[in-house]
Motif scaffolding. Structure first.
Motif, PDB file in Angstrom:
ATOM      1  N   VAL A 185    -122.815 -22.824  60.047  1.00 24.13           N
ATOM      2  CA  VAL A 185    -123.869 -22.769  60.977  1.00 24.13           C
ATOM      3  C   VAL A 185    -125.417 -23.013  61.007  1.00 24.13           C
ATOM      4  CG1 VAL A 185    -123.917 -22.062  63.576  1.00 24.13           C
ATOM      5  CG2 VAL A 185    -121.983 -22.044  62.622  1.00 24.13           C
ATOM      6  N   ALA A 186    -126.195 -23.973  61.210  1.00 26.82           N
ATOM      7  CA  ALA A 186    -127.283 -23.577  60.683  1.00 26.82           C
ATOM      8  C   ALA A 186    -127.894 -22.280  62.248  1.00 26.82           C
ATOM      9  CB  ALA A 186    -128.490 -24.376  59.957  1.00 26.82           C
ATOM     10  N   SER A 187    -128.860 -21.098  61.817  1.00 27.21           N
ATOM     11  CA  SER A 187    -129.328 -21.037  63.049  1.00 27.21           C
ATOM     12  C   SER A 187    -130.934 -20.640  62.972  1.00 27.21           C
ATOM     13  CB  SER A 187    -128.692 -19.536  63.491  1.00 27.21           C
ATOM     14  OG  SER A 187    -128.717 -18.448  62.496  1.00 27.21           O
ATOM     15  N   GLY A 188    -131.331 -19.996  63.913  1.00 30.36           N
ATOM     16  CA  GLY A 188    -133.038 -20.319  63.879  1.00 30.36           C
ATOM     17  C   GLY A 188    -134.432 -21.572  65.131  1.00 30.36           C
ATOM     18  N   THR A 189    -134.818 -20.725  64.702  1.00 33.59           N
ATOM     19  CA  THR A 189    -135.901 -22.472  65.941  1.00 33.59           C
ATOM     20  C   THR A 189    -135.812 -23.331  65.568  1.00 33.59           C
ATOM     21  OG1 THR A 189    -138.083 -20.953  64.382  1.00 33.59           O
ATOM     22  CG2 THR A 189    -137.269 -19.930  66.346  1.00 33.59           C
ATOM     23  N   LYS A 226    -124.576 -28.535  67.331  1.00 36.67           N
ATOM     24  CA  LYS A 226    -123.949 -26.871  67.275  1.00 36.67           C
ATOM     25  C   LYS A 226    -125.045 -26.748  66.094  1.00 36.67           C
ATOM     26  CE  LYS A 226    -119.793 -26.874  69.605  1.00 36.67           C
ATOM     27  NZ  LYS A 226    -118.435 -26.890  69.549  1.00 36.67           N
ATOM     28  N   SER A 227    -126.109 -27.354  64.879  1.00 36.31           N
ATOM     29  CA  SER A 227    -126.497 -27.684  63.931  1.00 36.31           C
ATOM     30  C   SER A 227    -125.302 -27.019  62.936  1.00 36.31           C
ATOM     31  CB  SER A 227    -127.961 -26.368  63.707  1.00 36.31           C
ATOM     32  OG  SER A 227    -128.534 -27.381  64.993  1.00 36.31           O
ATOM     33  N   THR A 228    -124.557 -27.512  62.756  1.00 39.18           N
ATOM     34  CA  THR A 228    -123.418 -27.155  62.017  1.00 39.18           C
ATOM     35  C   THR A 228    -122.263 -28.568  61.154  1.00 39.18           C
ATOM     36  OG1 THR A 228    -122.308 -25.482  63.647  1.00 39.18           O
ATOM     37  CG2 THR A 228    -120.839 -26.538  61.781  1.00 39.18           C
ATOM     38  N   VAL A 229    -122.352 -28.395  59.900  1.00 39.54           N
ATOM     39  CA  VAL A 229    -121.568 -29.309  58.836  1.00 39.54           C
ATOM     40  C   VAL A 229    -120.117 -28.614  58.650  1.00 39.54           C
ATOM     41  CG1 VAL A 229    -123.269 -28.050  57.030  1.00 39.54           C
ATOM     42  CG2 VAL A 229    -122.529 -30.336  57.505  1.00 39.54           C
ATOM     43  N   TYR A 230    -119.541 -29.730  58.339  1.00 39.33           N
ATOM     44  CA  TYR A 230    -118.068 -29.360  57.347  1.00 39.33           C
ATOM     45  C   TYR A 230    -117.909 -30.158  57.048  1.00 39.33           C
ATOM     46  CZ  TYR A 230    -118.031 -28.061  62.632  1.00 39.33           C
ATOM     47  OH  TYR A 230    -118.488 -27.841  64.311  1.00 39.33           O
ATOM     48  N   ALA A 252    -115.216 -23.227  42.328  1.00 37.77           N
ATOM     49  CA  ALA A 252    -117.219 -23.100  42.498  1.00 37.77           C
ATOM     50  C   ALA A 252    -117.021 -22.189  43.801  1.00 37.77           C
ATOM     51  CB  ALA A 252    -118.168 -24.490  42.288  1.00 37.77           C
ATOM     52  N   VAL A 253    -118.205 -21.557  43.459  1.00 39.79           N
ATOM     53  CA  VAL A 253    -119.045 -21.025  44.750  1.00 39.79           C
ATOM     54  C   VAL A 253    -119.480 -22.392  45.770  1.00 39.79           C
ATOM     55  CG1 VAL A 253    -121.489 -19.881  45.866  1.00 39.79           C
ATOM     56  CG2 VAL A 253    -119.095 -19.194  43.963  1.00 39.79           C
ATOM     57  N   TYR A 254    -119.458 -22.793  46.619  1.00 36.20           N
ATOM     58  CA  TYR A 254    -120.154 -23.964  47.615  1.00 36.20           C
ATOM     59  C   TYR A 254    -121.193 -23.989  48.040  1.00 36.20           C
ATOM     60  CZ  TYR A 254    -115.849 -27.231  45.754  1.00 36.20           C
ATOM     61  OH  TYR A 254    -115.208 -27.250  45.518  1.00 36.20           O
ATOM     62  N   TYR A 255    -122.118 -24.103  48.228  1.00 39.88           N
ATOM     63  CA  TYR A 255    -123.684 -23.793  48.871  1.00 39.88           C
ATOM     64  C   TYR A 255    -123.888 -24.886  50.012  1.00 39.88           C
ATOM     65  CZ  TYR A 255    -124.151 -20.325  45.111  1.00 39.88           C
ATOM     66  OH  TYR A 255    -124.359 -19.648  44.645  1.00 39.88           O
ATOM     67  N   CYS A 256    -124.084 -24.349  51.301  1.00 37.90           N
ATOM     68  CA  CYS A 256    -124.622 -25.728  52.595  1.00 37.90           C
ATOM     69  C   CYS A 256    -126.139 -25.697  52.303  1.00 37.90           C
ATOM     70  CB  CYS A 256    -124.168 -24.612  53.471  1.00 37.90           C
ATOM     71  SG  CYS A 256    -124.778 -25.402  55.445  1.00 37.90           S
ATOM     72  N   ASN A 257    -126.611 -26.046  52.436  1.00 39.65           N
ATOM     73  CA  ASN A 257    -127.935 -26.905  52.535  1.00 39.65           C
ATOM     74  C   ASN A 257    -128.526 -28.161  53.637  1.00 39.65           C
ATOM     75  OD1 ASN A 257    -129.577 -29.062  51.783  1.00 39.65           O
ATOM     76  ND2 ASN A 257    -130.451 -27.654  50.994  1.00 39.65           N
ATOM     77  N   ALA A 258    -129.615 -27.170  53.780  1.00 43.32           N
ATOM     78  CA  ALA A 258    -130.218 -28.066  55.007  1.00 43.32           C
ATOM     79  C   ALA A 258    -131.834 -28.350  55.072  1.00 43.32           C
ATOM     80  CB  ALA A 258    -130.020 -26.834  56.660  1.00 43.32           C
ATOM     81  N   GLY A 259    -131.648 -29.920  55.164  1.00 46.57           N
ATOM     82  CA  GLY A 259    -132.969 -31.022  54.167  1.00 46.57           C
ATOM     83  C   GLY A 259    -133.475 -30.779  55.105  1.00 46.57           C
ATOM     84  N   GLY A 260    -134.732 -31.023  55.292  1.00 43.41           N
ATOM     85  CA  GLY A 260    -135.872 -31.658  56.497  1.00 43.41           C
ATOM     86  C   GLY A 260    -135.753 -30.779  57.540  1.00 43.41           C
ATOM     87  N   VAL A 261    -135.939 -29.998  57.263  1.00 43.32           N
ATOM     88  CA  VAL A 261    -135.516 -29.020  58.737  1.00 43.32           C
ATOM     89  C   VAL A 261    -137.349 -29.149  59.255  1.00 43.32           C
ATOM     90  CG1 VAL A 261    -134.605 -26.930  59.611  1.00 43.32           C
ATOM     91  CG2 VAL A 261    -133.680 -27.816  57.369  1.00 43.32           C
ATOM     92  N   HIS A 262    -137.323 -29.013  60.864  1.00 41.37           N
ATOM     93  CA  HIS A 262    -138.273 -28.804  61.150  1.00 41.37           C
ATOM     94  C   HIS A 262    -138.193 -27.920  62.623  1.00 41.37           C
ATOM     95  CE1 HIS A 262    -141.593 -32.032  59.820  1.00 41.37           C
ATOM     96  NE2 HIS A 262    -139.897 -32.602  59.503  1.00 41.37           N
TER      97      HIS A 262
END
Length: 123
Positions: free
Chosen positions: A23-27, A75-79, A91-101
């Motif tokens: 889940v991505a949160s913020g402005t 919901k700004s959520t990726v599964y 492995a350790v799995y990391y979430c990435n959000a790219g091109g965020v405005h």
């Protein structure tokens, strides 16, 4: 300004399934691409799967046919649905959000990373 929080990792036997959420949160005003990367012990971080805001997906060859990525833009959520897991998926799995405005960076696209969630697949 933007935080990514992953969940759903854990220990599973080979052949089993797990579902990761981020889940991505913020402005946030918009997110172009969301995705998952992983880093196994002693190895470099590698792409697992990505999905654009209009639903175009990209998968690493090693997970094609086993993993499925999808997102809920509202919901700004990726599964990441992971089936037929193998020990080499550990492995350790990391979430990435790219091109965020964001509200405070309307004209500059930024990238963000979560802190990661551990997936361990036992043989």
């Amino acid at each position: 300004q933007v935080q990514l929080v992953e969940s759903g990792g854990g220990l599973v036997q080979a052949g089993g399934s797990l579902r990761l959420s981020c889940v991505a949160s913020g402005t946030i005003l918009s997110i172009n691409t969301m995705g998952w990367y992983r880093q196994a012990l002693g190895k470099q971080r590698e792409l697992v799967a990505t999905i654009t805001s209009d639903g175009h997906t990209n998968y690493a060859d090693s997970v094609k046919g086993r993993f499925t990525i999808n997102r809920d833009n509202a919901k700004s959520t990726v599964y990441l649905q992971m089936n037929s897991l193998k020990p080499e998926d550990t492995a350790v799995y990391y979430c990435n959000a790219g091109g965020v405005h964001t509200l405070f960076e309307r004209y500059r696209a930024m990238d963000y990373w979560g802190k990661g969630t551990l997936v361990t697949v036992s043989s």
